[in-house]
Design an enzyme around this catalytic site. Structure first.
Site, mmCIF file in Angstrom:
data_model
loop_
_atom_site.group_PDB
_atom_site.id
_atom_site.type_symbol
_atom_site.label_atom_id
_atom_site.label_comp_id
_atom_site.label_asym_id
_atom_site.label_seq_id
_atom_site.Cartn_x
_atom_site.Cartn_y
_atom_site.Cartn_z
ATOM 1 N N LYS A 240 -33.284 19.626 -3.538
ATOM 2 C CA LYS A 240 -33.745 18.285 -3.208
ATOM 3 C C LYS A 240 -34.687 17.761 -4.290
ATOM 4 C CE LYS A 240 -33.821 17.967 1.225
ATOM 5 N NZ LYS A 240 -34.387 18.677 2.389
ATOM 6 N N ARG B 111 -40.929 17.696 2.807
ATOM 7 C CA ARG B 111 -39.649 18.380 3.085
ATOM 8 C C ARG B 111 -39.578 19.726 2.380
ATOM 9 N NH1 ARG B 111 -35.564 13.639 3.648
ATOM 10 N NH2 ARG B 111 -36.989 11.869 3.520
ATOM 11 N N GLY C 84 -31.175 26.752 7.758
ATOM 12 C CA GLY C 84 -31.989 27.556 8.668
ATOM 13 C C GLY C 84 -33.474 27.243 8.570
ATOM 14 N N MET D 139 -37.103 24.610 7.842
ATOM 15 C CA MET D 139 -37.862 23.591 8.558
ATOM 16 C C MET D 139 -37.284 22.180 8.450
ATOM 17 S SD MET D 139 -41.694 22.413 7.711
ATOM 18 C CE MET D 139 -41.255 20.950 6.771
ATOM 19 N N ARG E 28 -25.280 11.368 -2.222
ATOM 20 C CA ARG E 28 -24.553 12.635 -2.147
ATOM 21 C C ARG E 28 -23.067 12.336 -2.231
ATOM 22 N NH1 ARG E 28 -26.197 13.709 4.173
ATOM 23 N NH2 ARG E 28 -25.481 11.696 4.907
ATOM 24 N N HIS F 26 7.224 33.431 17.774
ATOM 25 C CA HIS F 26 8.489 32.758 17.487
ATOM 26 C C HIS F 26 8.288 31.255 17.428
ATOM 27 C CE1 HIS F 26 12.376 30.928 18.676
ATOM 28 N NE2 HIS F 26 12.850 31.817 17.833
ATOM 29 N N ARG G 178 16.378 34.313 6.420
ATOM 30 C CA ARG G 178 16.575 35.253 7.531
ATOM 31 C C ARG G 178 17.991 35.100 8.049
ATOM 32 N NH1 ARG G 178 10.885 32.868 8.970
ATOM 33 N NH2 ARG G 178 12.117 31.199 8.078
ATOM 34 N N GLU H 263 6.598 45.974 4.205
ATOM 35 C CA GLU H 263 6.005 45.501 5.462
ATOM 36 C C GLU H 263 5.621 46.661 6.372
ATOM 37 O OE1 GLU H 263 8.894 43.122 7.595
ATOM 38 O OE2 GLU H 263 10.550 44.295 6.816
ATOM 39 N N SER I 275 9.000 42.173 -1.709
ATOM 40 C CA SER I 275 8.517 40.974 -1.043
ATOM 41 C C SER I 275 7.669 41.433 0.134
ATOM 42 C CB SER I 275 9.694 40.123 -0.571
ATOM 43 O OG SER I 275 9.202 38.976 0.080
ATOM 44 N N THR J 10 3.903 40.172 5.205
ATOM 45 C CA THR J 10 2.531 40.424 5.678
ATOM 46 C C THR J 10 2.371 40.234 7.182
ATOM 47 O OG1 THR J 10 1.983 38.197 4.947
ATOM 48 C CG2 THR J 10 1.395 40.003 3.473
ATOM 49 N N ASN J 11 3.338 39.620 7.848
ATOM 50 C CA ASN J 11 3.240 39.559 9.317
ATOM 51 C C ASN J 11 3.339 40.970 9.892
ATOM 52 O OD1 ASN J 11 3.480 36.879 8.808
ATOM 53 N ND2 ASN J 11 5.441 36.596 9.828
ATOM 54 N N ASP J 12 4.451 41.638 9.578
ATOM 55 C CA ASP J 12 4.627 42.984 10.117
ATOM 56 C C ASP J 12 3.623 43.952 9.525
ATOM 57 O OD1 ASP J 12 6.557 42.176 11.789
ATOM 58 O OD2 ASP J 12 8.181 43.325 10.923
ATOM 59 N N CYS K 294 6.305 36.861 1.533
ATOM 60 C CA CYS K 294 7.127 35.958 2.327
ATOM 61 C C CYS K 294 6.659 35.896 3.774
ATOM 62 C CB CYS K 294 8.595 36.338 2.247
ATOM 63 S SG CYS K 294 8.974 37.894 3.028
ATOM 64 N N TYR L 67 4.665 35.364 -6.871
ATOM 65 C CA TYR L 67 4.875 34.123 -6.141
ATOM 66 C C TYR L 67 4.526 34.290 -4.670
ATOM 67 C CZ TYR L 67 9.147 36.174 -4.230
ATOM 68 O OH TYR L 67 10.022 36.993 -3.559
#
Lengths: 880, 880
Positions: free
Chosen positions: B27, B97, B106, B108, B342, B460, B567, B750, B769, B772-774, B836, B856
């Site tokens: 400030k 201030r 957090g 004053m 700002r 799903h 798929r 996976e 590939s 990352t879900n499984d 993927c 990728y």
């Protein structure tokens, strides 16, 4: 500058030694060694492996001086045997064998009787006075030589033999007479012609043909494949050696004979000379089974001097090789020849006794004894086994997974309750189920053994059976079990309730009918002695997976040094608890749940007191509640009604709870630490029970070391959260009672994420215990309940060699175990690490664990002795 | 040797600069900077952070010379303002201030109006001619000072205020008059007394009290906690600075006023001066809402010279900070003061337009523009959104997971088929389901949006909705859906079939009734321009998850550089295929299965041709069949009967197949590569379809690059087995047709074991590939279908911060991704690696992936633009 290519041995003197395996192959080196130590081996020589190497390095040609060296040693052989190579009067016959430094079954068979031709065969007739024998030897030689040296299809010779037998109307080769065999010799020669080959009457041509065949076999597809599969690298071996050994014959009259002997009794291990002898016979006569051999002692009367020599040699060979020997011998005209000696196969009982005896005799040291017995030997002697003869005659109707070792026979019952009742009524019962669930435990305990149609090596049935020490065969996919109608079907065989069935939990076989089971010896005598020595070498601790005082007692008797896994929920299934547990589950709010837990508290406390009492200050690892809550609730209407009475919930409420608890993948669902996060009051109750039990025992002066274990942790914050809860509860109690209890808080490592982030988790944990069952499930993505659908195909197609639930997968799961213990100990050097999955009792897995930084393995009580031995062997091999 | 502790700023000259944040706090440095660049900031000074440090280093005492320095600057302030500190005639009032180098909420609050006392307040009355204002300012100062400097509970003051309002029978503070406020001042002083404190009439005592309060607040529990949570280390900051700034008032007459302005239109981004102005007023008057402000232009007439100055300053501030500014200003008696500037908040549309415009204006470069727009901005402008006003008035009846972005409104239908029919009949439909399954895809595609009661971010419903670009809210746990009776219930609200409902897939809110949805702008204009620049910086490739040509087309339009995941089984659900697929499943033997597959072949071939055509030579990764076969079969009797007609199987056979396919944990069961190992003929058919499609297109001169991907591989031997099958099939076809197709064979990573053994697997794979879900499911041991039971508790208890299915878990799952790509590329440098899983479209996850060796990411088509921007930002941050 001639080089030595060939090594001679005869009459107590050999140019080679046992140490020259690289050069002479295992067989050649052994023949040389036996010769050197004065064992009467038929004389011969070995063409070194360097010749084989030279041959392939030099465009498939021999060293220039090889021919001269070989032929001069044939002359030597003629000299020492007094026979002539190709001499019709007294023909020298030899065998030609291959042999590399490492035994390689992928290579050429032996060629026997080399040196026979149309002339020498007549000489053999005269010498043996046995025309049939001579022509049989000749036709065999024709066959072996044609096949292996000239590439004539084996089947051509076999077909000719079959035709001859058909023409004569006989079944056995031995029923053909000398004339038949003479004709066969001619027919065999015709086969040679058919393939444009000529059988060499010149014995040297025979010899060189056989030598070349051996050397060629080194590069046969079969041998190359064998080396590939067994990881023998190119260049690791020079090649094969070729051993040429004088043939001896035990059928040269009453002063001849043949036999097999053992330096100890291979069944009991007793230190006696043991074996069989057949006078005036060849080894083949014994194999063909037309004459029954005599016990070895008979030879004493028949051929006393040869017998005395044999006994003397037996003792010397055993002393020399420092192990029980299995020896083949032949006596030719009064002269004893040792054809082969090798370490003898023996029963498990014998293996243990011999190892222990030999230490007492000063033959081997304790370390050698410990290494010589297989862990499976220990397993076998500690479990009942079937009477061998009855077993041999019994019909195998199915095969499943050998889930828990030992033999069991009983009348089949398909319901656990019924099974229990029948046992009370005095029956021997075999419990047969499609699969088991926690309600079946009573029946499993009562039964002699358990058979299930479904499930793998870590299924409920398998785990509980091993815990109870009951033989079990699980996942016998070939059988169909109808509970309702009370029968099982395996192929065409139907077995109804109350009929006899037998299972071998060591092999997975299921037998129709009753087979007498022989009781095991127990942990005493030589077994106890051996395990005591094992403990001296063992650096890996051995604990037990035990849930109740009875198991803990067995575990201690078997030598467990603590409890590595107490599954608290197993206590929840007892009849006096399950209603309370269910009340807790159907509780409408926290207050109702706490009220139910309050009732469980004194019961759990008594459980823990029982365990602590048995373990007398050894560490006791207690796992907080793990399974999904739906496992405690029934699914069928009838039992549900029962539960409404137990809990006070309406049937609708109950169905609602069951529906809410339903999960698509319970394995990856609301269980383990996740239960405690949602219902912290459960952990509070269990901690209270543990700490109160410890406080009360301490006041009795009994030492306790509780280790509180949080299951299924994947993130350090889960452990942090529960640890805080546990410590606050414990500390408050200790303050209240003014008693200090030293307790530890640790975690299972069974979720892959826990292994990956073990450094973070170690900061909050006093110990790690690897739950390799679940870790295997999640690391492979294999549901142990469902793998039965595809694993058999994996084995059949060679994609997996072993069931990863049986032997730990060292390359995948094992690497996570290693990573986690490394990371954990890097953060906290005194972090205690153990394995409490089923692999903790598997010798092969223990071998792997010994190569990591683990401190102990934990196994079901009946596997403790096996684990002690395996751990000792692992420590000797990897940590000495 | 005096040291400089305090920094003055006034009238275009400051002792500090923007670079001195460490010393002056954010400030203080900003006030100094604005002063220096000629912006009329109210004069003041900043006590440096070194004072704070000195204070705590020296047993809570100030440097000896601080008092002198501060008080001399107060004199300076008096000089430049012409006011007197504590002077009743023309009182100098200041604000005090806190402010550290890093913004710290957090700490004053500000103390305003310092310098008021019983005397100066009277002066203020005269000056402002506004008694009410002056006493309101005074009572506020009393309250702030009492609370923050003397620790008197805030609530005491608030209660007194409430009582006063109650007594007067009014609701708003502004309804109290001057007399009321005077009384309140007395009451407030009474509160001071009650706590044994005295309100200092001496303005210097006020000042030192406020300064000390700021410095104390640095070590308040709140501030310490804040630094801990935000990872600000001890010693990283010196402490807080204290800024003392002259108060200015906009309510000093008609030559005064106050306002807020923006350098561009924050809604559209248009480059206009934009804002609001209120003459003779304080900022609080605007906030209280009793007077409606004028548009900024009005100020031109009222205060022309201040207006001109303001416009000039706006332009200068934007040019200086190189971003759109949000500026607070006050005019006191004709003099303009800038109180704060700002970077302005703006809509997503504005954010993009401004970033692009500023590049055209030469204000910023392309890199800055790309970094300045949030990926979520792109997402928002590409999806429909609700009319703001209608939305504000709509009733939120539930909240679920924001599964697919955008706003949707429609009549609710609970069955997919019915939904489809109603859309055909011309209705706008919102499909509401307990959860969705593959049969619902038609209805999902027809509907405006999807709402489900169950399921997570990768359920799903969520995955398919994102694929279709349909807004979706899933797992709205608060609602109950009755399909049979056709209604949903959320709390007390019941919505029946055909009634209007609206969902916001960006926030997860569910609204009762119809809300107008505004269509998105589409990928043109500034968005297109920005993404073109993003592509220039992007080093991470972006591909699409697309199963059908329609999706592939969208993906290309959105800029995908290939398909990362097709798929194949999604094609199996089409009406013309599902009977054939089912025939394959119920086949009694291999022949029947092959016959069914033979019929599927031409259909799959056409599918692939469609994809290849759209992708014009870009790589197309085709995953072989993945889901467990039971997903293709129905469970209810009625549909089963239908299937018997389709397949020719009896109902008993069908039930048997369903029973056989049942699994306890289908997630870890017979699926992925395991299906192909048991039914190699499926892989053969799929390979044929791929290669034939490629051959046929090549003959049309169309380039193709198929990548055949094997799912769920955990062991290199699985890949080896299937790869051989694929290559044999492909090579035979290429030979048959005499056409060479360059194709690749790779694998999903996976299963955790695949990551651990990636070095082995890389030897057989052309590409990895990451699914990352499984991988998240198995690494955490979280079934995505079941986590709803415990994850909310995990978030509530702070055990997990983020849903690991939404943002990749960088410490666990992310480490496995990193390990696997490192190991894989170490073995094979040109191994192509991509993601993927759903994380491939999540900006936060993309940021992580950019730190690994991945090549990728692949995202659903509608997330491609977002992924392109995120990837560009990641590349700039981590790979430049």
């Amino acid at each position: 500058m001639s080089r030595k290519w060939v090594y001679f041995f005869a009459n107590g003197k050999a140019e080679g030694t046992a140490q020259m395996k690289d050069l002479l192959g295992g067989k050649g080196a052994n023949l040389a060694e036996m010769t050197n130590i004065g064992v009467p081996v038929p004389p011969g020589f070995t063409i070194s492996t360097e010749v084989c190497k030279y041959y392939y390095d030099n465009n498939r040609s021999y060293p220039a001086d090889l021919k001269e060296q070989v032929e001069s040693l044939i002359k030597e052989l003629e000299k020492v045997t007094g026979k002539g190579f190709g001499d019709p009067k007294n023909p020298l016959l030899v065998s030609v064998r291959s042999g590399a430094a490492i035994s390689m079954p992928g290579m050429m068979d032996t060629i026997l009787n080399l040196g026979l031709n149309d002339e020498t065969v007549k000489g053999l007739v005269k010498l043996t006075n046995n025309e049939r024998f001579a022509y049989d030897a000749y036709r065999r030689f024709l066959q072996m030589f044609g096949d292996t040296a000239l590439g004539i299809p084996h089947s051509d010779f076999e077909n000719a033999l079959s035709e001859m037998k058909a023409k004569k109307g006989v079944k056995l080769d031995t029923e053909l007479d000398a004339d038949d065999l003479k004709k066969l010799v001619d027919i065999y020669k015709g086969i040679y012609e058919k393939y444009g080959k000529e059988f060499p009457q010149d014995v040297y041509k025979q010899l060189w043909g056989a030598i070349e065949a051996v050397i060629w076999s080194w590069m046969s597809e079969r041998a190359i494949k064998y080396r590939e599969i067994n990881g023998i690298k190119e260049g690791q071996l020079l090649g094969t050696a070729v051993s040429v050994v004088t043939m001896v014959f035990g059928n040269m009259g009453d002063d001849s004979g043949t036999g097999v002997c053992f330096t100890r009794d291979p069944n009991t291990g007793e230190k006696v000379h043991y074996g069989e002898f057949l006078p005036n016979a060849q080894g083949e006569d014994v194999v063909a089974g037309i004459r029954t051999p005599y016990p070895l002692e008979k030879m004493k009367d028949m051929l006393p001097s040869a017998y005395d020599e044999l006994i003397n040699i037996m003792d010397r060979l055993e002393a020399y090789f420092k192990d029980m020997q299995d020896i083949e011998f032949t006596v030719e005209r009064g002269t004893l020849y040792i054809l082969q000696t090798r370490n003898a196969k023996r029963t498990s009982q014998a293996a243990i006794r011999i190892a222990v005896d030999m230490v007492a005799e000063g033959l081997i040291d304790k370390k050698t004894a410990v290494l010589r017995v297989q862990p499976s030997d220990i397993e076998r002697v500690l479990h009942p086994k079937f009477d061998d003869k009855e077993r041999k005659n019994a019909k195998v109707i199915a095969k499943g997974l050998p889930a828990a070792p030992g033999a069991a026979t009983g009348k089949v019952y398909f319901e656990a309750h019924k099974a229990e009742k029948m046992v009370e009524a005095g029956e021997k019962v075999l419990l047969v189920r499609p699969e088991t669930s926690p309600e079946d435990v009573g029946g499993m305990n009562a039964a002699e053994g358990i058979l299930t149609a479904r499930g793998g090596m870590t299924s409920h049935a398998a785990v509980v059976a091993r815990g109870l020490g009951k033989p079990a065969v699980v996942g016998a996919e070939g059988i169909f079990v109808s509970e309702e109608e009370g029968y099982l079907k395996a192929g065409d065989v139907v077995v109804r309730e109350g009929e006899w069935l037998s299972i071998d939990g060591t092999t997975g076989e299921v037998f129709l009918g009753k087979i007498t089971a022989v009781k095991p010896t127990g942990l005493e005598g030589p077994v106890a002695e051996l395990l005591k020595w094992a403990d001296e070498f063992r650096k890996l601790g051995v604990r037990a997976n035990a849930d109740v005082p009875r198991d803990a007692k067995v575990a201690r008797e078997f030598g467990a040094e603590g409890i590595g896994l107490c599954r608290t929920e197993h206590m929840f299934f007892e009849a006096d608890r399950i209603p309370k547990v269910r009340r807790m589950i159907v509780a409408r709010n926290k207050e109702e749940r706490e009220a139910a837990l309050e009732e469980l508290l004194p019961l759990q406390k008594e459980d823990f007191k029982g365990l602590f009492r048995e373990m007398k200050g050894y560490p006791v690892t207690i796992r907080l509640i793990d399974p999904p809550l739906h496992e405690f609730l029934p699914n069928d209407e009838e039992q549900m009604t029962e539960v409404t009475k137990q809990t006070g919930a309406t049937i609708e409420e109950l169905k609602n709870v069951v529906a809410q608890l339903h999960e698509l993948n319970p394995m990856l669902g609301h269980r383990g630490v996740r239960l405690v996060v949602t219902y912290p009051e459960i952990a509070v109750m269990q901690t209270k029970a543990i700490i109160l039990a410890a406080i009360e025992l301490k006041s009795e002066g009994i030492n306790v070391m509780p280790e509180i274990m949080i299951p299924l942790v994947g993130h350090v914050n889960e452990l942090k959260y529960v640890k805080k809860l546990v410590m606050e509860t414990a500390d408050a109690l200790m303050k209240e009672y003014g008693v200090d209890v030293k307790y530890y808080v640790g975690t299972m490592i069974e979720v892959p994420r826990a292994a990956v982030t073990a450094d973070q988790i170690a900061q909050e944990a006093d110990f790690f215990s690897f739950g390799t069952n679940d870790l295997t499930q999640m690391t492979f993505g294999f549901s142990r309940d469902d793998v039965g659908k595809f694993l058999p195909e994996y084995f059949a197609k060679g994609i997996l060699e072993d069931d990863p639930f049986k032997h730990v997968d060292t390359e995948g799961v094992g690497q996570l175990v290693k990573m986690a213990s490394d990371k954990g100990k890097a953060v906290k050097a005194d972090l205690k690490c153990g394995v409490c999955g089923e692999h903790g009792g598997d010798p092969e897995s223990i071998m792997f664990f010994a190569t990591t930084k683990l401190d102990y393995v934990s196994a079901s009580p009946y596997r403790i002795p096996v684990a002690r031995l395996a751990a000792a062997q692992a420590s000797i091999k990897y940590r000495s």
